[in-house]
Design a protein around this motif. Structure first.
Motif: not given
Length: 119
Positions: A54-81
């Motif tokens: 019912r809920s997804v928590v994505v911990d990005l605390l140890a991610v120093p760099f988020l490329a555009a492809c990563g944002v797209r990936c997260l956005a697709r998952v957000r839309e589906e969820i």
């Protein structure tokens, strides 16, 4: 509780699997970029496909760099969820930083600021 760990090029993906599995916690460590976006998208899509979650928590605390492809990936998952009333939250470091800055530019994410323990 079970923890599954996947090693991708430049990225470690940890998923905590609890019983009951209503909340999926995914912790990412390393850069999210072209080397690993496709594999990360597959992992997150599998989690999003699980209707028990019912809920997804994505911990990005140890991610120093988020490329555009990563944002797209997260956005697709957000839309589906979110299309069927479920929720996704992204945990980022408090204060300014590269990951927070790109998420603010894109907008639309439930972002939770956190200070890592012991830092």
């Amino acid at each position: 509780m079970t923890v599954s760990v996947r090693m991708l090029p430049g990225l470690v993906v940890r998923r905590v699997i609890a019983a009951p599995p209503e909340v999926a916690v995914v912790t990412l460590g390393g850069d999210i970029d072209l080397r690993n976006c496709e594999d990360l998208a597959l992992i997150l899509a599998q989690i999003a496909d699980d209707r028990a979650v019912r809920s997804v928590v994505v911990d990005l605390l140890a991610v120093p760099f988020l490329a555009a492809c990563g944002v797209r990936c997260l956005a697709r998952v957000r839309e589906e969820i979110e299309c069927d009333g479920r929720r996704i939250s992204l945990v980022v470091r408090a204060g300014p930083g590269a990951v927070r800055r790109v998420l603010d530019l894109v907008g639309g994410f439930d972002v939770v600021e956190c200070v890592p323990v012991g830092r």
